[in-house]
Motif scaffolding. Structure first.
Motif, PDB file in Angstrom:
ATOM      1  N   VAL A  19       0.866  -1.176   0.000  1.00 54.50           N
ATOM      2  CA  VAL A  19       0.000   0.000   0.000  1.00 54.50           C
ATOM      3  C   VAL A  19       0.901   1.224   0.000  1.00 54.50           C
ATOM      4  O   VAL A  19       1.805   1.332   0.841  1.00 54.50           O
ATOM      5  N   CYS A 139      -2.802  -0.665  -3.687  1.00 51.83           N
ATOM      6  CA  CYS A 139      -3.618   0.540  -3.836  1.00 51.83           C
ATOM      7  C   CYS A 139      -2.743   1.737  -3.519  1.00 51.83           C
ATOM      8  O   CYS A 139      -1.687   1.614  -2.883  1.00 51.83           O
ATOM      9  N   TYR A 162     -11.939   8.868  -6.323  1.00 53.02           N
ATOM     10  CA  TYR A 162     -11.361   7.586  -6.735  1.00 53.02           C
ATOM     11  C   TYR A 162     -11.202   7.530  -8.239  1.00 53.02           C
ATOM     12  O   TYR A 162     -11.841   8.280  -8.992  1.00 53.02           O
ATOM     13  N   SER A 166     -11.035   1.478 -11.139  1.00 54.93           N
ATOM     14  CA  SER A 166     -10.455   0.594 -10.122  1.00 54.93           C
ATOM     15  C   SER A 166     -10.790   0.953  -8.685  1.00 54.93           C
ATOM     16  O   SER A 166     -10.720   0.088  -7.811  1.00 54.93           O
ATOM     17  N   GLY A 167     -11.154   2.213  -8.403  1.00 50.40           N
ATOM     18  CA  GLY A 167     -11.113   2.669  -7.019  1.00 50.40           C
ATOM     19  C   GLY A 167     -12.419   2.795  -6.267  1.00 50.40           C
ATOM     20  O   GLY A 167     -12.415   3.181  -5.099  1.00 50.40           O
ATOM     21  N   LEU A 170     -12.670   0.799  -2.885  1.00 50.27           N
ATOM     22  CA  LEU A 170     -11.721   1.338  -1.904  1.00 50.27           C
ATOM     23  C   LEU A 170     -12.235   2.652  -1.331  1.00 50.27           C
ATOM     24  O   LEU A 170     -12.207   2.870  -0.114  1.00 50.27           O
ATOM     25  N   CYS A 213      -2.693   5.591 -12.214  1.00 50.70           N
ATOM     26  CA  CYS A 213      -2.900   4.364 -11.439  1.00 50.70           C
ATOM     27  C   CYS A 213      -3.924   3.466 -12.127  1.00 50.70           C
ATOM     28  O   CYS A 213      -3.746   2.243 -12.210  1.00 50.70           O
ATOM     29  N   ILE A 218      -4.388  -0.101 -10.738  1.00 55.58           N
ATOM     30  CA  ILE A 218      -4.180   0.128  -9.305  1.00 55.58           C
ATOM     31  C   ILE A 218      -5.305   0.998  -8.756  1.00 55.58           C
ATOM     32  O   ILE A 218      -5.473   2.144  -9.190  1.00 55.58           O
ATOM     33  N   PRO A 219      -6.100   0.503  -7.795  1.00 56.42           N
ATOM     34  CA  PRO A 219      -7.099   1.360  -7.151  1.00 56.42           C
ATOM     35  C   PRO A 219      -6.407   2.536  -6.460  1.00 56.42           C
ATOM     36  O   PRO A 219      -5.387   2.355  -5.778  1.00 56.42           O
TER      37      PRO A 219
END
Length: 261
Positions: A19, A139, A162, A166-167, A170, A213, A218-219
């Motif tokens: 992370v 992430c 986000y 991807s996010g 999260l 990202c 990648i979140p």
């Protein structure tokens, strides 16, 4: 040799995942104050600045994540601070300084530059997103505060942004934890929750990081929940134990998402 080849971090996840936490903005070389949002005045005898705050309290986000068994590293786009207490905070946090602070043109505008991995993505501070891509991060969390004015106002429309592909989950996990344990639970917020929103339109703040990202799967999230010009938010964060709790809540949200995958 690329700077990425010069740094490493340890941890507990058996895979290569880590992370990444990025301290918002930076401290100019030789300065004792950082860039970014700040309170219009002192609160409980303390002026809160975005970069300085996260140098002090990002280790508590990291601690929650690592105690749950995950690897975590803290980065910042600037140079290592040389003045106290910032230098001590940076050492305690083990911050990896990426040595690429913002540069301004003759008109004073911050110069944006391309990602080394996704050259069509352009932003100031891109080096931090590139680091997350290089680490193949589980992430990326960009630690920021917000401000709506240089005057005190009770602004309560905090957001966890986000990246669009991807996010979302999260962001929902982190916003949910902040809403359940911080906002209106110690930090007054006029009864409102923080929301989540996509940040992707090129040219908007942080969109370059989010898209970079995203292009690597990648979140990523950008924390813009607390307003430093909101006197209630500022008073809450000026109390060290409450600032720790705020940071821990972000870490708990990240852990909740990691465990749900």
């Amino acid at each position: 040799m690329p700077f990425f080849a010069l740094v490493s971090c340890g941890g507990m996840i058996p895979s290569a995942e880590v992370v990444t936490l990025d301290i918002g903005h930076y401290v100019p070389k030789g300065a004792g104050t950082g860039t970014g949002a700040r309170t219009p005045g002192a609160v409980n005898g303390r002026t809160i600045e975005e970069a300085r705050f996260w140098y002090e309290y990002s280790p508590y986000v990291k601690r929650v994540i690592e105690r749950a068994g995950y690897r975590c590293v803290i980065t910042n786009r600037g140079y290592a601070p040389t003045t106290e207490p910032l230098a001590s905070h940076a050492r305690r946090a083990g911050v990896i300084h990426l040595n690429r602070p913002d540069v301004r043109d003759r008109r004073g505008a911050v110069i944006r530059y391309a990602s080394r991995y996704h050259p069509d993505r352009v932003s100031a501070g891109m080096v931090s997103a590139d680091y997350a891509v290089w680490k193949k991060a589980a992430c990326a969390v960009f630690l920021h505060h917000n401000s709506s004015s240089d005057r005190w106002r009770r602004t309560c429309n905090g957001v966890v942004y986000y990246n669009r592909r991807s996010g979302a989950k999260l962001a929902a996990a982190v916003a949910g934890t902040l809403n359940q344990s911080i906002l209106n639970h110690g930090m007054p917020n006029d009864g409102k929750n923080c929301t989540t929103a996509i940040r992707w339109i090129p040219g908007t703040a942080g969109a370059g990081w989010m898209n970079t990202c995203d292009d690597s799967g990648i979140p990523a999230i950008l924390i813009e929940t607390a307003f430093l010009n909101n006197p209630d938010h500022a008073r809450y964060l000026a109390e060290p134990s409450q600032a720790v709790r705020y940071a821990e809540a972000i870490g708990e949200g990240v852990v909740s998402w990691l465990r749900s995958r």
